[in-house]
Design a protein around this motif. Structure first.
Motif, PDB file in Angstrom:
ATOM      1  N   UNK A 419       0.844  -1.067  -0.168  1.00  0.00           N
ATOM      2  CA  UNK A 419       0.015  -0.146  -0.200  1.00  0.00           C
ATOM      3  C   UNK A 419       1.124   1.727   0.017  1.00  0.00           C
ATOM      4  N   UNK A 420       1.920   1.216   0.633  1.00  0.00           N
ATOM      5  CA  UNK A 420       2.904   2.367   0.787  1.00  0.00           C
ATOM      6  C   UNK A 420       3.346   2.508  -0.515  1.00  0.00           C
ATOM      7  N   UNK A 421       4.165   1.913  -1.070  1.00  0.00           N
ATOM      8  CA  UNK A 421       4.568   1.877  -2.476  1.00  0.00           C
ATOM      9  C   UNK A 421       3.367   2.512  -3.448  1.00  0.00           C
ATOM     10  N   UNK A 422       2.769   1.969  -3.091  1.00  0.00           N
ATOM     11  CA  UNK A 422       1.627   2.089  -4.216  1.00  0.00           C
ATOM     12  C   UNK A 422       1.405   3.729  -3.764  1.00  0.00           C
ATOM     13  N   UNK A 423       0.861   3.983  -2.877  1.00  0.00           N
ATOM     14  CA  UNK A 423       0.649   5.627  -1.952  1.00  0.00           C
ATOM     15  C   UNK A 423       1.634   6.175  -1.303  1.00  0.00           C
ATOM     16  N   UNK A 424       2.822   6.407  -1.607  1.00  0.00           N
ATOM     17  CA  UNK A 424       3.681   6.671  -0.729  1.00  0.00           C
ATOM     18  C   UNK A 424       3.207   7.748   0.159  1.00  0.00           C
ATOM     19  N   UNK A 426       0.332   7.584   1.887  1.00  0.00           N
ATOM     20  CA  UNK A 426      -0.170   6.659   3.029  1.00  0.00           C
ATOM     21  C   UNK A 426       0.920   6.741   4.727  1.00  0.00           C
ATOM     22  N   UNK A 427       1.135   7.232   4.983  1.00  0.00           N
ATOM     23  CA  UNK A 427       1.942   7.569   6.662  1.00  0.00           C
ATOM     24  C   UNK A 427       1.568   6.699   7.524  1.00  0.00           C
ATOM     25  N   UNK A 428       0.302   5.847   7.654  1.00  0.00           N
ATOM     26  CA  UNK A 428      -0.361   5.218   8.224  1.00  0.00           C
ATOM     27  C   UNK A 428       0.519   3.736   7.578  1.00  0.00           C
ATOM     28  N   UNK A 429       0.659   3.272   6.172  1.00  0.00           N
ATOM     29  CA  UNK A 429       1.054   2.078   6.080  1.00  0.00           C
ATOM     30  C   UNK A 429       2.789   2.031   6.410  1.00  0.00           C
ATOM     31  N   UNK A 430       3.056   3.830   5.815  1.00  0.00           N
ATOM     32  CA  UNK A 430       5.006   3.235   6.098  1.00  0.00           C
ATOM     33  C   UNK A 430       5.051   3.218   7.627  1.00  0.00           C
ATOM     34  N   UNK A 431       4.145   3.875   8.474  1.00  0.00           N
ATOM     35  CA  UNK A 431       4.559   3.845   9.756  1.00  0.00           C
ATOM     36  C   UNK A 431       4.635   2.021  10.254  1.00  0.00           C
ATOM     37  N   UNK A 432       3.195   1.206   9.589  1.00  0.00           N
ATOM     38  CA  UNK A 432       3.157   0.217  10.458  1.00  0.00           C
ATOM     39  C   UNK A 432       4.484  -0.813  10.104  1.00  0.00           C
ATOM     40  N   UNK A 433       4.985  -0.518   8.635  1.00  0.00           N
ATOM     41  CA  UNK A 433       6.294  -1.024   7.452  1.00  0.00           C
ATOM     42  C   UNK A 433       7.991  -0.828   8.806  1.00  0.00           C
ATOM     43  N   UNK A 434       7.845   0.552   8.869  1.00  0.00           N
ATOM     44  CA  UNK A 434       9.037   1.184   9.275  1.00  0.00           C
ATOM     45  C   UNK A 434       9.122   0.851  10.848  1.00  0.00           C
ATOM     46  N   UNK A 435       8.254   0.665  11.837  1.00  0.00           N
ATOM     47  CA  UNK A 435       8.553   0.197  12.728  1.00  0.00           C
ATOM     48  C   UNK A 435       9.309  -1.323  13.503  1.00  0.00           C
ATOM     49  N   UNK A 436       9.031  -2.293  12.031  1.00  0.00           N
ATOM     50  CA  UNK A 436       9.614  -3.447  12.136  1.00  0.00           C
ATOM     51  C   UNK A 436      10.884  -3.462  12.367  1.00  0.00           C
ATOM     52  N   UNK A 437      11.727  -1.861  11.471  1.00  0.00           N
ATOM     53  CA  UNK A 437      13.192  -2.091  12.232  1.00  0.00           C
ATOM     54  C   UNK A 437      13.044  -2.030  13.394  1.00  0.00           C
TER      55      UNK A 437
END
Length: 670
Positions: A419-424, A426-437
């Motif tokens: 979702x984030x790559x399709x729509x950069x 989308x900060x919610x999608x970004x946050x869900x992925x980045x916090x895995x780091x």
């Protein structure tokens, strides 16, 4: 107290008379009233196992055995309480007069009483799961500061699962990893050091984890023979429920406290399906060798299913290798009915359509309650199309062994990445992925996002390209930097696949990239979760545009969430076969009966499908009235389009007169 069974209970004055002969069938009566000694009761599915155990306790009491001389070992405290309350209803004896409960709870009592003799002070405390994992993380960090920084290495939770399984099965860590956690082969050599340090730290802090309650109880029985003698003398009669589920530690504990051999083990070798949790099939198979003079009682009268369903179940048992099981044959107490149906569908979608139509007929025309219908499967991903069909049709369903497919953590993670790559934006999608780091929280995710957005605008650069710049990388926590480049590279690769290919290719690229590596370290059941993500690839193959795929996922999630039902509401039950054990339903659909799905691919590759066959037996014996065995001919799970499935070998082993073939017609008919 010794006694001989003469079918005439003595009934001490405080025990009300019980007519065991009238209340039990011949098989149950023989087991309940058997003379003391080593007894192995093979209780087939639906044959009244709990009834037999309950009446055995009542019978012992009727023979003058005191409640405090009986030990009842179960796998849940709930099971022990239910049985002992039934005993109270029969005899008036209160549950608190007995020692009854789980192996772990009784191990705890034993260690409080005698633990000091093996150096465990009475003041020890027990760590819960979170505390155990935290302590393990401390000792690993002290030994190897870089271990958890490698995202492909197991996190503390999965690492604890590896150590725990090795301890309960008494196998080396190397063997445990090879058999159950092959994704961790490369780091297996480091695990014994971690295990030793963890054990030492627990002793230093005077704490025990859950597994210690068994390990240290067994150590106590081995090192202090007088303690074993105490238990053997105190408990003149020992009863063990679900004996086929015991692990190596538990069976050794039972053997040592039952040196008098007044032991009744109740179970069913054909329902041993938990080796992945440590259950040892050999425990029940070798019971007669470890307890000379064992008398075997078979309880084979089934009160649950129709004769036709039981004929098929017996057919499953007949396919077992000779000499690797106890012979038994379920016999029905019910009248004849229809044969089980073998349903051959073109693919998963047609399989789901058939179930949907049959459900409507069952509920609308035949008066079957939704609560009394179950859809069983080997693995979660097999049920995806059924979940979609039920959601669209507005039929309420409950997943009793987890959460809905699109709500599972790893599925949501991967969808958020796409979702984030399709729509950069989308900060919610970004946050869900980045916090895995590592060490990236929500605030950190926002700072990184703001820096990348500013940089992209300033240099008129693509957002994904801006992520790799030094200015943005400087906002990334130190612990996350080693994998930042692989993270950014994976995002760009998914973006490229999204621009040049169909949605399924982008999903597959995402699975094969950074997130796939993260998955390996984050979950002990990595192979199963990877299979589910491959099922997502298969689902994506039906879409030509990414926006269509993402919209459908959101809509389906919304539809499912809008119809959340409480546990008492009318709803079809969806569950894995493992979770269905012990339950029963009027109508059962077993889906995905193809080789590679049931039995699973890994079992086939390992050359050992016997536990899978037992799992199939458990599945078919859940049904009371109707049984549908469903086979989809075409594989739609991320492999080559149109790849054909082979029917499950468990279906092919059955005689064709045990079922009624049901070929589906197109256009919703059959």
């Amino acid at each position: 107290m010794d006694f001989e069974s003469d079918d005439s209970p003595v009934f001490p004055p405080e025990i009300p008379p019980i007519d065991f002969r009238a209340l039990l069938n011949d098989e149950q009566f023989a087991a309940v009233t058997a003379p003391p000694g080593p007894l192995l009761v093979l209780a087939g599915a639906g044959s009244g196992k709990t009834r037999t155990l309950t009446y055995r306790v009542a019978y012992l009491l009727s023979q003058g055995v005191k409640p405090g001389e009986i030990l009842l070992l179960t796998f849940t405290n709930k099971a022990a309480k239910e049985m002992l309350h039934r005993v109270q209803d029969l005899t008036g004896k209160e549950p608190r007069q007995f020692w009854g409960g789980t192996f772990h709870s009784l191990g705890h009592r034993a260690l409080r009483m005698f633990g000091e003799s093996i150096g465990l002070p009475k003041t020890f405390t027990i760590l819960d799961a979170e505390e155990s994992e935290s302590l393990l993380k401390q000792v690993v960090d002290a030994d190897d500061k870089l271990f958890f920084k490698d995202k492909t290495n197991p996190r503390p939770g999965p690492l604890f699962s590896v150590l725990s399984l090795a301890r309960n099965t008494q196998q080396s860590l190397a063997v445990t990893v090879e058999k159950h956690f092959p994704q961790y082969r490369d780091i297996a050599v480091a695990l014994p050091t971690f295990a030793t340090a963890y054990a030492r730290k627990k002793r230093e802090q005077n704490v025990c984890d859950y597994d210690d309650l068994l390990e240290l109880w067994l150590e106590l029985l081995i090192k202090e023979p007088t303690v074993a003698e105490y238990f053997s003398h105190r408990f003149r009669h020992i009863l063990v429920d679900e004996y086929q589920d015991t692990n190596t530690l538990q069976s050794q504990i039972v053997d040592r406290i039952a040196s008098h051999h007044r032991l009744m083990a109740v179970g069913d070798d054909a329902q041993c399906i938990y080796s992945w949790r440590g259950a040892n099939f050999e425990n029940i198979m070798t019971f007669p060798e470890r307890h000379p003079g064992t008398v075997i009682h078979r309880i084979e009268t089934n009160y649950r299913s129709t004769p036709e369903i039981l004929n098929l179940a017996n057919g499953v048992l007949l396919a077992q290798p000779k000499g690797r099981h106890f012979d038994k044959e379920l016999r029905a107490a019910r009248k004849h009915s229809q044969k089980p149906y073998l349903v051959q569908a073109m693919d998963d979608r047609e399989q789901a359509d058939f179930i949907l139509k049959r459900l409507r007929a069952l509920t609308d025309d035949e008066g079957v309650a939704l609560n009394d219908v179950a859809i069983l499967y080997r693995s979660h991903f097999v049920a995806l199309e059924v979940q979609l069909a039920l959601s669209r049709a507005g039929i309420p369903y409950q997943i009793t062994s987890g959460v809905k497919f699109f709500e599972r953590q790893h599925v949501r993670d991967l969808i958020a990445l796409v979702q984030f790559i399709f729509n950069p934006r989308n900060e919610s999608a970004w946050t869900r992925i980045v916090v895995l780091l590592p060490k990236v929280g929500e605030k950190g995710a926002q700072k990184i996002y703001a820096a990348a957005l500013e940089h992209a605008k300033l240099l008129q650069q693509d957002f994904l390209d801006a992520l790799s710049t030094d200015d943005v990388k400087s906002k990334v926590p130190k612990d996350a930097r080693p994998e930042w480049e692989s993270f950014c590279t994976s995002l760009r690769q998914v973006n490229e696949a999204m621009r040049t290919d169909r949605p399924a290719a982008a999903i597959e690229t995402a699975v094969d990239g950074w997130y796939g590596d993260y998955l390996k370290g984050a979950f002990a059941d990595y192979p199963e979760r990877l299979d589910e993500l491959k099922a997502l690839i298969g689902f994506a193959q039906r879409f030509d545009e990414m926006d269509e795929l993402l919209a459908q996922i959101v809509l389906l999630n919304g539809e499912a969430s809008d119809r959340q039902v409480d546990t008492n509401a009318e709803a079809v039950k969806l569950t894995t076969v493992h979770q269905s054990k012990g339950l029963e339903y009027a109508v059962v659909f077993v889906i995905g009966l193809a080789d590679g799905l049931f039995p699973g691919r890994r079992s086939i590759e390992a050359g050992d499908v016997e536990e899978e066959r037992r799992l199939f037996y458990v599945a078919v014996t859940r049904a009371r009235d109707e049984l549908y065995l469903c086979f989809p001919k075409i594989n739609q799970r991320g492999g080559p389009s149109g790849m054909m499935n082979s029917p499950s070998r468990f279906l092919q082993e059955l005689s064709s007169d045990l079922y009624e073939p049901l070929k589906l017609k197109r256009q919703w008919g059959w």
